[in-house]
Write a protein that holds these residues in place. Structure first.
Motif, PDB file in Angstrom:
ATOM      1  N   ARG A   1       0.720  -1.221  -0.176  1.00 10.83           N
ATOM      2  CA  ARG A   1       0.101  -0.036   0.077  1.00 10.83           C
ATOM      3  C   ARG A   1       0.763   1.296  -0.004  1.00 10.83           C
ATOM      4  NH1 ARG A   1      -2.518   1.839   5.379  1.00 10.83           N
ATOM      5  NH2 ARG A   1      -2.409   3.686   4.182  1.00 10.83           N
ATOM      6  N   ILE A   2       0.398   2.261  -0.574  1.00  6.95           N
ATOM      7  CA  ILE A   2       1.034   3.689  -0.385  1.00  6.95           C
ATOM      8  C   ILE A   2       1.208   4.002   0.938  1.00  6.95           C
ATOM      9  CG2 ILE A   2       1.025   5.929  -1.156  1.00  6.95           C
ATOM     10  CD1 ILE A   2       1.788   4.332  -3.440  1.00  6.95           C
ATOM     11  N   ALA A   3       2.434   4.418   1.390  1.00  3.86           N
ATOM     12  CA  ALA A   3       2.230   4.657   2.905  1.00  3.86           C
ATOM     13  C   ALA A   3       1.756   6.321   3.130  1.00  3.86           C
ATOM     14  CB  ALA A   3       3.672   4.969   3.172  1.00  3.86           C
TER      15      ALA A   3
ATOM     16  N   GLY B   1       5.224   8.927  -2.366  1.00  4.06           N
ATOM     17  CA  GLY B   1       4.967   7.894  -3.041  1.00  4.06           C
ATOM     18  C   GLY B   1       5.445   6.593  -2.372  1.00  4.06           C
ATOM     19  N   ALA B   2       6.268   6.667  -1.261  1.00  2.15           N
ATOM     20  CA  ALA B   2       6.670   5.540  -0.502  1.00  2.15           C
ATOM     21  C   ALA B   2       5.744   4.290  -0.410  1.00  2.15           C
ATOM     22  CB  ALA B   2       7.040   6.021   0.717  1.00  2.15           C
ATOM     23  N   VAL B   3       5.951   3.214  -0.228  1.00  2.00           N
ATOM     24  CA  VAL B   3       4.987   2.089  -0.174  1.00  2.00           C
ATOM     25  C   VAL B   3       5.470   1.270   1.225  1.00  2.00           C
ATOM     26  CG1 VAL B   3       4.340  -0.141  -1.178  1.00  2.00           C
ATOM     27  CG2 VAL B   3       4.950   1.993  -2.683  1.00  2.00           C
TER      28      VAL B   3
ATOM     29  N   ARG C   1       9.048  -6.713  -6.273  1.00  2.00           N
ATOM     30  CA  ARG C   1       8.114  -6.158  -7.350  1.00  2.00           C
ATOM     31  C   ARG C   1       7.828  -4.891  -6.979  1.00  2.00           C
ATOM     32  NH1 ARG C   1       3.957 -10.783  -8.609  1.00  2.00           N
ATOM     33  NH2 ARG C   1       3.517  -9.294 -10.528  1.00  2.00           N
ATOM     34  N   VAL C   2       7.628  -4.571  -5.785  1.00  2.00           N
ATOM     35  CA  VAL C   2       7.227  -2.878  -5.770  1.00  2.00           C
ATOM     36  C   VAL C   2       8.420  -2.121  -5.953  1.00  2.00           C
ATOM     37  CG1 VAL C   2       6.755  -1.327  -3.660  1.00  2.00           C
ATOM     38  CG2 VAL C   2       5.228  -3.482  -4.011  1.00  2.00           C
ATOM     39  N   ALA C   3       9.668  -2.314  -5.524  1.00  2.68           N
ATOM     40  CA  ALA C   3      10.888  -1.605  -5.873  1.00  2.68           C
ATOM     41  C   ALA C   3      10.989  -1.469  -7.382  1.00  2.68           C
ATOM     42  CB  ALA C   3      12.166  -2.018  -5.102  1.00  2.68           C
ATOM     43  N   VAL C   4      11.017  -2.702  -7.860  1.00  2.00           N
ATOM     44  CA  VAL C   4      11.102  -2.536  -9.505  1.00  2.00           C
ATOM     45  C   VAL C   4       9.910  -1.508 -10.164  1.00  2.00           C
ATOM     46  CG1 VAL C   4      10.941  -3.965 -11.686  1.00  2.00           C
ATOM     47  CG2 VAL C   4      12.244  -4.640  -9.775  1.00  2.00           C
TER      48      VAL C   4
ATOM     49  N   LEU D   1       4.342  -6.041  11.393  1.00  2.00           N
ATOM     50  CA  LEU D   1       5.725  -6.036  10.478  1.00  2.00           C
ATOM     51  C   LEU D   1       5.308  -5.380   9.182  1.00  2.00           C
ATOM     52  CD1 LEU D   1       8.334  -8.182  10.290  1.00  2.00           C
ATOM     53  CD2 LEU D   1       7.163  -7.854   8.260  1.00  2.00           C
ATOM     54  N   HIS D   2       6.234  -4.501   8.826  1.00  2.00           N
ATOM     55  CA  HIS D   2       6.061  -3.877   7.572  1.00  2.00           C
ATOM     56  C   HIS D   2       7.412  -3.340   7.016  1.00  2.00           C
ATOM     57  CE1 HIS D   2       5.498  -0.528  10.438  1.00  2.00           C
ATOM     58  NE2 HIS D   2       6.074   0.298   9.313  1.00  2.00           N
ATOM     59  N   VAL D   3       7.575  -3.470   5.898  1.00  2.00           N
ATOM     60  CA  VAL D   3       8.918  -3.102   5.069  1.00  2.00           C
ATOM     61  C   VAL D   3       8.595  -1.630   4.132  1.00  2.00           C
ATOM     62  CG1 VAL D   3      10.495  -3.663   3.409  1.00  2.00           C
ATOM     63  CG2 VAL D   3       9.597  -5.375   4.781  1.00  2.00           C
TER      64      VAL D   3
END
Length: 160
Positions: free
Chosen positions: A42-44, A53-55, A83-86, A114-116
């Motif tokens: 999700r968008i943070a 636009g950090a996720v 996948r999100v980073a790409v 937990l979240h990255v």
């Protein structure tokens, strides 16, 4: 209770809530950019000054921190993080990405699921020196980033 547990007994987990249809201004279905069987992205709702636009990539099972993460959920989170980073790199016009994850209060954790974090990066953006400048952003500011990333990823975005 594990010695690494810090969440209160009655903790209203925002990352579990969104999966159950409980929404508020910082936790909206329009923020979701990808959903898999074991993780979602999700968008943070909180951004640093020049890293919009950090996720957040989150296991669907409630787990407070890395210490208790199952290998299967860890693999799902890591796969989706990649996948999100790409996707961010391809669709945001940024020059790179950074990933970070926090455990326990001394490690900077402030949400007890937990979240990255996946950040779009730009040369000399000073992301790590600007922690105190982070701010909550309105849903309408998040929406264009969510749309762009959803289109790039082409993944499911609902919790069916």
């Amino acid at each position: 209770m594990s010695p690494t547990t810090h969440e209160p007994a009655d903790y209203p987990c925002p990352f579990c809530d969104i999966q159950q249809g409980v929404f508020n201004e910082r936790n909206l279905p329009s923020d979701i950019v990808a959903v898999t069987q074991r993780a979602y992205a999700r968008i943070a709702p909180k951004w640093w000054p020049v890293n919009p636009g950090a996720v957040l990539v989150i296991p669907r099972t409630h787990v407070e921190n890395l210490y208790d993460l199952s290998p299967a959920d860890g693999q799902a989170v890591w796969d989706l993080t990649q996948r999100v980073a790409v996707g961010i790199r391809s669709s945001y016009g940024c020059e790179g990405t950074s990933i970070r994850q926090h455990n326990e209060p001394a490690g900077g954790q402030d949400v007890w699921h937990l979240h990255v974090h996946v950040f779009p990066r730009h040369a000399n953006d000073r992301l790590y020196q600007r922690q105190d400048e982070a701010r909550w952003v309105a849903p309408e500011a998040r929406a264009p980033f969510a749309q762009r990333l959803r289109e790039q990823l082409g993944m499911p975005t609902t919790f069916d």
